[in-house]
Design a protein around this motif. Structure first.
Motif, PDB file in Angstrom:
ATOM      1  N   SER A  22       0.956  -1.160   0.135  1.00  0.00           N
ATOM      2  CA  SER A  22      -0.122   0.087  -0.080  1.00  0.00           C
ATOM      3  C   SER A  22       0.826   1.325   0.129  1.00  0.00           C
ATOM      4  N   HIS A  23       1.660   1.263   0.868  1.00  0.00           N
ATOM      5  CA  HIS A  23       2.729   2.391   1.009  1.00  0.00           C
ATOM      6  C   HIS A  23       3.583   2.766  -0.377  1.00  0.00           C
ATOM      7  N   ILE A  26       0.818   3.812  -2.961  1.00  0.00           N
ATOM      8  CA  ILE A  26       0.244   5.522  -2.788  1.00  0.00           C
ATOM      9  C   ILE A  26       1.362   6.323  -3.198  1.00  0.00           C
ATOM     10  N   THR A 158      -6.153   8.658  -5.539  1.00  0.00           N
ATOM     11  CA  THR A 158      -5.672   9.775  -4.801  1.00  0.00           C
ATOM     12  C   THR A 158      -6.574  11.090  -5.019  1.00  0.00           C
ATOM     13  N   TYR A 175      -6.254  11.811   4.517  1.00  0.00           N
ATOM     14  CA  TYR A 175      -5.832  11.002   5.582  1.00  0.00           C
ATOM     15  C   TYR A 175      -4.114  10.615   5.423  1.00  0.00           C
ATOM     16  N   TYR A 176      -3.967  10.302   4.161  1.00  0.00           N
ATOM     17  CA  TYR A 176      -2.634   9.791   3.863  1.00  0.00           C
ATOM     18  C   TYR A 176      -2.047  10.527   2.842  1.00  0.00           C
ATOM     19  N   SER A 177      -1.117  11.715   3.161  1.00  0.00           N
ATOM     20  CA  SER A 177      -0.808  12.467   2.052  1.00  0.00           C
ATOM     21  C   SER A 177       0.739  12.737   1.757  1.00  0.00           C
ATOM     22  N   GLY A 192      -3.155  12.895  -1.943  1.00  0.00           N
ATOM     23  CA  GLY A 192      -3.360  11.901  -0.756  1.00  0.00           C
ATOM     24  C   GLY A 192      -4.601  11.269  -1.025  1.00  0.00           C
ATOM     25  N   LEU A 193      -5.039  10.651   0.179  1.00  0.00           N
ATOM     26  CA  LEU A 193      -6.076   9.720   0.067  1.00  0.00           C
ATOM     27  C   LEU A 193      -7.059   9.932   1.229  1.00  0.00           C
ATOM     28  N   LYS A 197     -10.750   5.775   1.235  1.00  0.00           N
ATOM     29  CA  LYS A 197     -10.083   4.882   0.117  1.00  0.00           C
ATOM     30  C   LYS A 197      -8.821   4.325   0.531  1.00  0.00           C
ATOM     31  N   TYR A 198      -8.486   4.767   1.679  1.00  0.00           N
ATOM     32  CA  TYR A 198      -7.155   4.170   2.379  1.00  0.00           C
ATOM     33  C   TYR A 198      -7.745   2.880   2.908  1.00  0.00           C
TER      34      TYR A 198
END
Length: 482
Positions: A22-23, A26, A158, A175-177, A192-193, A197-198
């Motif tokens: 995932s990392h 993304i 994203t 959330y994750y950017s 980001g997400l 979606k994350y």
């Protein structure tokens, strides 16, 4: 507990692998999105801005002249909706066709705050993006469609945000950017997400990882299971005497006849002959290899008794160093030779090695000296390849040296070197009998004859055959075996 542990381990590995996957996904998508947005903003903002800043002696009083200049910039950058210039609280000129003398309040606020750069969405037209920058004593405004940015940077995973550096508002609900400062534009691009979606991506990666680990475990399990099955089959084959000797004769050019044969192990499994490449490496790792080798010795010499052969005909058997260092096994071989005196001077033990056990030179030397006292000839296989080296040849009491096919056949690059001549000279200097292996063509035979190598082994002279065929050969071609 034993059943639960592999399951828990699989889940943990899947979780870790899914996080890693995932990392990577993304970050790759985010970086690609940021790069795409930066490229687009360079085309619609930075390059026009450079053109504007390079205009010398700007004639602010000649609106038509300056409008033509902006038109030229606009033609070079078709993505732009329009460019206008504000000075002293009013529009001086523009090329968007709808310039009025009234400056909107949201523009005035930017000017009044004396901000050098401002990037925002037009509050009266959500489809319009505005970039304002201070230049000289006024402000330039560049307009372009937000759809342009969306179309170029859109993906299913994203979201993005573009803000000027002066914007102190919170980044967003991402959330994750990943954030990148575009210093030459005084902008910040964030990709980001959103949380849902994350979570979806994590779950997807988890199931993919779980499936991947499951497939790998199946492959590994299948591999080790097949090894276990093979080992069980081999043990059963030993009990049933399914490993049988095949004979490949060795020809002497000087005597013009066959003087020996190498005994090759074959697996007769329900009438199907299995080649050694499919089992011999695994068999050598088991204790059964000793039992098989001893059986081959007995059966081969029984075949010799039934054949029409000269009394000096020799048989060569492959021994690993592990077998040589097995005291009980060597005693068994020596006792067999003593009980069958006709075997003396006719049995050759050929050392082959897939592991570097030649480091035990002293121990090997002691055993070889015992064997030589029983009139056993000693041969070293595949000289110049694997673990057999010059020290091994010089330190151990060999009688015969076998040169590998790779030094003879033109199919191998090393055959183009002088290694064959060097090995031949080495064998002669150590007073060893030399056997050239793998002779298949006339050209290879001529190469051997030019070096005066007497003994040859290969398909050109003899293909490996079972006991019955070997006996028939001695009957139908007695001149080659007497």
């Amino acid at each position: 507990m034993k059943r639960i542990l592999p399951f828990v381990t699989t889940i943990l590995f899947s979780v870790l692998l899914s996080l890693l996957i995932s990392h990577i996904i993304i970050r790759y998508i985010e970086q690609k999105q940021i790069t795409t947005i930066e490229t687009l903003l360079d085309n619609v903002i930075y390059k026009p801005k450079q053109h504007i800043e390079n205009i010398d002696n700007l004639q602010t009083d000649n609106k038509k002249y300056n409008k033509r200049r902006l038109d030229l910039i606009d033609k070079k950058h078709p993505e732009i909706m329009g460019i206008s210039y504000i000075k002293d609280g009013k529009y001086y000129y523009g090329n968007n066709g709808s310039i009025s003398d009234i400056v909107p309040d949201y523009i005035k606020r930017v000017i009044n705050e004396n901000i050098s750069v401002k990037f925002f969405t037009d509050p009266y037209n959500k489809n319009n993006l505005i970039y304002i920058f201070k230049y000289d004593h006024g402000y330039y405004i560049i307009n372009f469609y937000s759809k342009l940015l969306n179309d170029f940077s859109h993906n299913a995973i994203t979201n993005y945000q573009v803000q000027d550096i002066n914007n102190k508002a919170p980044t967003s609900s991402l959330y994750y950017s990943l954030t990148n400062n575009i210093k030459h534009l005084h902008l910040v691009i964030t990709s980001g997400l959103k949380l849902h979606k994350y979570i979806i991506l994590l779950l997807s990666s988890f199931f993919v990882s779980l499936f991947f680990i499951y497939v790998i475990s199946l492959i590994l399990t299948s591999f080790f299971d097949s090894k276990r099955v093979l080992n069980r089959k081999m043990k059963k084959a030993v009990i049933n005497n399914e490993f049988v000797p095949f004979f490949q004769s060795i020809y002497s050019a000087k005597q013009q006849k066959f003087i020996a044969a190498e005994i090759l192990c074959r697996w007769n499994c329900n009438g199907v002959i299995i080649p050694p490449s499919e089992f011999i490496a695994d068999l050598e790792k088991t204790d059964e290899i000793k039992e098989v080798t001893f059986y081959l010795i007995k059966e081969s010499f029984n075949t010799i008794k039934k054949s029409n052969l000269n009394k000096d005909f020799m048989l060569s058997f492959n021994f690993t160093v592990t077998m040589i260092l097995d005291e009980a096994f060597i005693k068994k071989v020596i006792n067999f030779i003593r009980k069958n005196p006709t075997i003396k001077n006719r049995i050759i033990i050929e050392l082959t090695e897939s592991e570097n056990n030649f480091i035990y030179l002293n121990e090997i030397n002691e055993v070889m000296q015992q064997l030589k006292k029983e009139s056993v000839l000693l041969s070293i296989d595949d000289v110049g390849t694997g673990y057999s080296n010059l020290i091994t040849i010089q330190e151990l009491p060999f009688d015969i040296m076998k040169i590998d096919r790779c030094f003879i056949s033109d199919n191998f690059a090393v055959s183009q070197s002088n290694m064959l001549e060097t090995l031949t000279m080495l064998g002669e200097s150590l007073d060893l009998m030399i056997v050239a292996e793998g002779i298949e063509t006339i050209a290879e035979l001529n190469k051997i004859n030019n070096l005066n190598i007497d003994l040859c082994q290969g398909f050109h002279y003899s293909t490996p055959c079972n006991a019955n065929d070997f006996i028939n050969r001695t009957v139908y071609h007695p001149d080659l075996y007497k």
